[in-house]
Structures are given as structure tokens and as C-alpha cells.
Design a protein around this motif. Structure first.
Motif, PDB file in Angstrom:
ATOM      1  N   ASP A 181     -11.792   3.849   1.967  1.00 24.63           N
ATOM      2  CA  ASP A 181     -12.205   2.528   2.433  1.00 24.63           C
ATOM      3  C   ASP A 181     -11.532   2.245   3.770  1.00 24.63           C
ATOM      4  OD1 ASP A 181     -12.886  -0.079   2.829  1.00 24.63           O
ATOM      5  OD2 ASP A 181     -12.381  -0.752   0.808  1.00 24.63           O
ATOM      6  N   GLU A 182     -12.315   2.295   4.833  1.00 22.78           N
ATOM      7  CA  GLU A 182     -11.764   2.090   6.174  1.00 22.78           C
ATOM      8  C   GLU A 182     -11.367   0.645   6.427  1.00 22.78           C
ATOM      9  OE1 GLU A 182     -11.033   4.435   8.276  1.00 22.78           O
ATOM     10  OE2 GLU A 182     -11.795   5.999   6.953  1.00 22.78           O
ATOM     11  N   GLU A 183     -11.839  -0.290   5.597  1.00 21.41           N
ATOM     12  CA  GLU A 183     -11.512  -1.696   5.789  1.00 21.41           C
ATOM     13  C   GLU A 183     -10.279  -2.116   4.999  1.00 21.41           C
ATOM     14  OE1 GLU A 183     -14.928  -4.031   4.913  1.00 21.41           O
ATOM     15  OE2 GLU A 183     -16.155  -3.150   6.520  1.00 21.41           O
ATOM     16  N   ALA A 184      -9.843  -1.278   4.071  1.00 20.94           N
ATOM     17  CA  ALA A 184      -8.665  -1.606   3.263  1.00 20.94           C
ATOM     18  C   ALA A 184      -7.389  -1.372   4.066  1.00 20.94           C
ATOM     19  CB  ALA A 184      -8.647  -0.753   2.000  1.00 20.94           C
ATOM     20  N   LEU A 201      -1.646   8.882  -4.773  1.00 21.98           N
ATOM     21  CA  LEU A 201      -2.726   9.828  -5.046  1.00 21.98           C
ATOM     22  C   LEU A 201      -3.174   9.736  -6.501  1.00 21.98           C
ATOM     23  CD1 LEU A 201      -1.377  12.906  -3.053  1.00 21.98           C
ATOM     24  CD2 LEU A 201      -3.319  11.461  -2.419  1.00 21.98           C
ATOM     25  N   GLU A 202      -2.237   9.553  -7.400  1.00 21.52           N
ATOM     26  CA  GLU A 202      -2.583   9.453  -8.820  1.00 21.52           C
ATOM     27  C   GLU A 202      -3.304   8.150  -9.144  1.00 21.52           C
ATOM     28  OE1 GLU A 202       1.138  10.124 -10.774  1.00 21.52           O
ATOM     29  OE2 GLU A 202       0.900  12.314 -10.729  1.00 21.52           O
ATOM     30  N   GLN A 203      -3.220   7.178  -8.230  1.00 22.54           N
ATOM     31  CA  GLN A 203      -3.953   5.925  -8.392  1.00 22.54           C
ATOM     32  C   GLN A 203      -5.338   5.983  -7.738  1.00 22.54           C
ATOM     33  OE1 GLN A 203      -1.532   2.641  -6.977  1.00 22.54           O
ATOM     34  NE2 GLN A 203       0.284   3.430  -8.023  1.00 22.54           N
ATOM     35  N   GLY A 204      -5.704   7.143  -7.196  1.00 23.65           N
ATOM     36  CA  GLY A 204      -7.009   7.297  -6.590  1.00 23.65           C
ATOM     37  C   GLY A 204      -7.048   7.142  -5.084  1.00 23.65           C
ATOM     38  N   TRP A 205      -5.888   6.927  -4.467  1.00 25.80           N
ATOM     39  CA  TRP A 205      -5.831   6.879  -3.005  1.00 25.80           C
ATOM     40  C   TRP A 205      -5.978   8.305  -2.460  1.00 25.80           C
ATOM     41  CZ3 TRP A 205      -3.388   2.636   0.136  1.00 25.80           C
ATOM     42  CH2 TRP A 205      -3.328   1.438  -0.581  1.00 25.80           C
ATOM     43  N   ARG A 206      -6.284   8.390  -1.177  1.00 24.97           N
ATOM     44  CA  ARG A 206      -6.377   9.697  -0.525  1.00 24.97           C
ATOM     45  C   ARG A 206      -5.687   9.694   0.833  1.00 24.97           C
ATOM     46  NH1 ARG A 206     -12.364  12.184  -1.937  1.00 24.97           N
ATOM     47  NH2 ARG A 206     -12.101  12.121  -4.206  1.00 24.97           N
ATOM     48  N   GLY A 207      -5.052  10.828   1.121  1.00 24.18           N
ATOM     49  CA  GLY A 207      -4.462  10.990   2.433  1.00 24.18           C
ATOM     50  C   GLY A 207      -5.549  11.305   3.445  1.00 24.18           C
ATOM     51  N   VAL A 208      -5.570  10.546   4.545  1.00 25.43           N
ATOM     52  CA  VAL A 208      -6.694  10.673   5.478  1.00 25.43           C
ATOM     53  C   VAL A 208      -6.309  11.150   6.871  1.00 25.43           C
ATOM     54  CG1 VAL A 208      -8.097   8.971   4.269  1.00 25.43           C
ATOM     55  CG2 VAL A 208      -6.537   8.204   6.070  1.00 25.43           C
ATOM     56  N   THR A 209      -5.063  10.923   7.272  1.00 21.59           N
ATOM     57  CA  THR A 209      -4.689  11.361   8.617  1.00 21.59           C
ATOM     58  C   THR A 209      -3.173  11.411   8.745  1.00 21.59           C
ATOM     59  OG1 THR A 209      -5.132  11.009  10.986  1.00 21.59           O
ATOM     60  CG2 THR A 209      -4.540   9.069   9.700  1.00 21.59           C
ATOM     61  N   LEU A 222      -2.563   6.898   3.918  1.00 20.16           N
ATOM     62  CA  LEU A 222      -3.386   6.965   2.712  1.00 20.16           C
ATOM     63  C   LEU A 222      -4.226   5.702   2.595  1.00 20.16           C
ATOM     64  CD1 LEU A 222      -0.193   7.985   1.747  1.00 20.16           C
ATOM     65  CD2 LEU A 222      -1.680   9.035   0.037  1.00 20.16           C
ATOM     66  N   ARG A 223      -5.404   5.867   2.003  1.00 21.63           N
ATOM     67  CA  ARG A 223      -6.292   4.728   1.796  1.00 21.63           C
ATOM     68  C   ARG A 223      -6.938   4.835   0.406  1.00 21.63           C
ATOM     69  NH1 ARG A 223      -7.860   1.717   6.222  1.00 21.63           N
ATOM     70  NH2 ARG A 223      -7.090   2.474   8.248  1.00 21.63           N
ATOM     71  N   PRO A 224      -7.254   3.676  -0.197  1.00 25.52           N
ATOM     72  CA  PRO A 224      -8.010   3.715  -1.448  1.00 25.52           C
ATOM     73  C   PRO A 224      -9.440   4.125  -1.172  1.00 25.52           C
ATOM     74  CG  PRO A 224      -7.775   1.453  -0.690  1.00 25.52           C
ATOM     75  CD  PRO A 224      -6.960   2.297   0.237  1.00 25.52           C
ATOM     76  N   CYS A 225     -10.146   4.562  -2.207  1.00 23.34           N
ATOM     77  CA  CYS A 225     -11.544   4.953  -2.045  1.00 23.34           C
ATOM     78  C   CYS A 225     -12.462   3.833  -2.507  1.00 23.34           C
ATOM     79  CB  CYS A 225     -11.837   6.229  -2.841  1.00 23.34           C
ATOM     80  SG  CYS A 225     -11.103   7.692  -2.114  1.00 23.34           S
TER      81      CYS A 225
END
Length: 226
Positions: A181-184, A201-209, A222-225
Motif C-alpha cells: 500500500d503506497e498510501e500507508a 513481515l509476520e504481520q503481512g508487511w513487505r520490505g519494498v526498498t 516496509l509497507r502493509p499490503c
């Protein structure tokens, strides 16, 4: 011609799909790359049989060659997954027909610093798309930033952090139907704060940059999806 292929051409290189006859050059480059790594345990040493399989019935690959026809970089795509990867698959909803692994990439030491790994990762994404692969994953040691940053820059995200390959810590990077989610509001974690990264990561976030701070420090963003 794709932008990635054009960038390689500007370096005086040509690219093509790798074939079984290229196994010798790929193995030689793999071994050379291991000798120049800061920590050899960042990469799993592979036997010739592995490359025979991936460049034969179990996958494909793309190579960059110089004007003399010497292989200077490669990137592999594995479509017939190993039992260990199946046991640790990122997705739990079944079905592996459209899942492939970015299973290895190397650049000759004298060609490093020219973003060849990232460029070949973009080419490899196009190859996966042409084969109908809907989900992709790769593993990378947290200390091997050059590897996982090139994958992030090619459009993958860090989805998990855990032990693999006999107890070695690895990121699992993925590309699938989930989008960060780019707005989060993002979260920044120190590169050494692996527990903090793993918690998100275990909460569903992802490393993006890999974010660079005003003071020059670097953090994993990291950002949520959604």
C-alpha cells in the motif's frame, strides 16, 4: 528490444537464453563469484547437476556475453521446484504449476558495479511472464544487500525472514498478486534489526526498498499490503 536488453547492449554485451551447452560457463562463473564474496555462506554452492537440471528440463536462464562470447553474468529461473523449496513455500493456498524460483545469479568480478544483476533480473521477470509464471520467489542472505536490493529494484518484495538451507538465515522475496500500500505510512527498520523486520513481515508487511536517510544511514522500508 526491452529497456533492460538495451542497457546491456550499451555496455557492449549481448543476451540470450541459456542452454544445456552453457552449463560449463555458468558453473565456472558461479565458482568465481563465490571466491569474491565477503561471506561465502551468503550463497549456496551448487553442484554441476543443479545447473544441468535448471538449464535442462527444470528451468531456464538468461546470460550476458561479451564481444568474445564469454559469459559475464547470468540469471536462472527454476520451474521444477526442489523438495526443500516446496516445504518452505511462501504461499499456503496450494498449486505450484505457476510458481517459479529465481534460483541464482552471478556477475563476473570485473563487471560488477554496472547493475548487471538488476538488469538481468528485469529480463528474468519478462522470461517468467512469457512462461506464464504468476508467482515468483527468491532467497537472499540479509548480509548480501547487493543481491536483495537488485531484486527489490526489479519489482520483488521481501515477504519473509527465516532459516533455510541447513539453518542459514534468508529473506524470501516474492512477486505475486499482493501489492504494498503506497498510501500507508511506511515503517523503517535498521538493517541489523532482523527481529523487528521479522515481526512486521509476520504481520503481512513487505520490505519494498532500501531507504537512505538524510544522515546517510540506510534502513529497510516496509509497507502493509492492500
Amino acid at each position: 528490444m526491452s529497456p533492460a536488453a538495451r542497457a546491456l547492449q550499451e555496455e557492449g554485451l549481448t543476451t540470450r537464453r541459456l542452454e544445456p551447452a552453457d552449463v560449463g560457463q555458468v558453473l565456472d562463473l558461479h565458482r568465481r563469484a563465490l571466491q569474491h564474496m565477503a561471506d561465502p555462506q551468503w550463497v549456496r554452492p551448487e553442484a554441476p547437476e543443479f545447473f544441468d537440471e535448471v538449464l535442462g528440463p527444470g528451468g531456464s536462464g538468461i546470460g550476458a556475453f561479451d564481444a568474445e562470447g564469454e559469459l559475464v553474468a547470468y540469471a536462472l529461473l527454476q520451474t521444477r521446484l526442489e523438495e526443500d523449496d516446496l516445504a518452505h513455500l511462501f504461499w499456503s493456498d496450494g498449486g505450484t504449476d505457476m510458481v517459479a524460483k529465481f534460483c541464482g545469479s552471478a556477475v563476473a568480478p570485473e563487471w560488477r558495479g554496472r547493475r548487471l544483476q538488476q538488469t538481468l533480473s528485469l529480463e528474468r521477470l519478462e522470461m517468467a511472464d512469457s512462461l506464464g509464471m504468476q508467482r515468483l520467489f527468491a532467497t537472499a542472505a540479509p548480509g548480501n544487500a547487493a543481491s536483495w536490493v537488485s531484486l527489490l529494484n526489479a519489482g520483488m518484495q521481501i515477504g519473509a525472514l527465516g532459516l533455510r538451507y541447513g539453518g542459514r538465515l534468508r529473506y524470501t522475496l516474492v512477486r505475486d498478486e499482493q501489492l504494498p500500500d503506497e498510501e500507508a505510512e511506511p515503517a523503517l527498520r535498521d538493517l541489523q534489526d532482523l527481529e523487528g523486520q521479522k515481526e512486521l513481515l509476520e504481520q503481512g508487511w513487505r520490505g519494498v526498498t532500501l531507504a537512505t536517510l538524510p544522515d546517510g544511514g540506510r534502513r529497510l522500508e516496509l509497507r502493509p499490503c492492500r
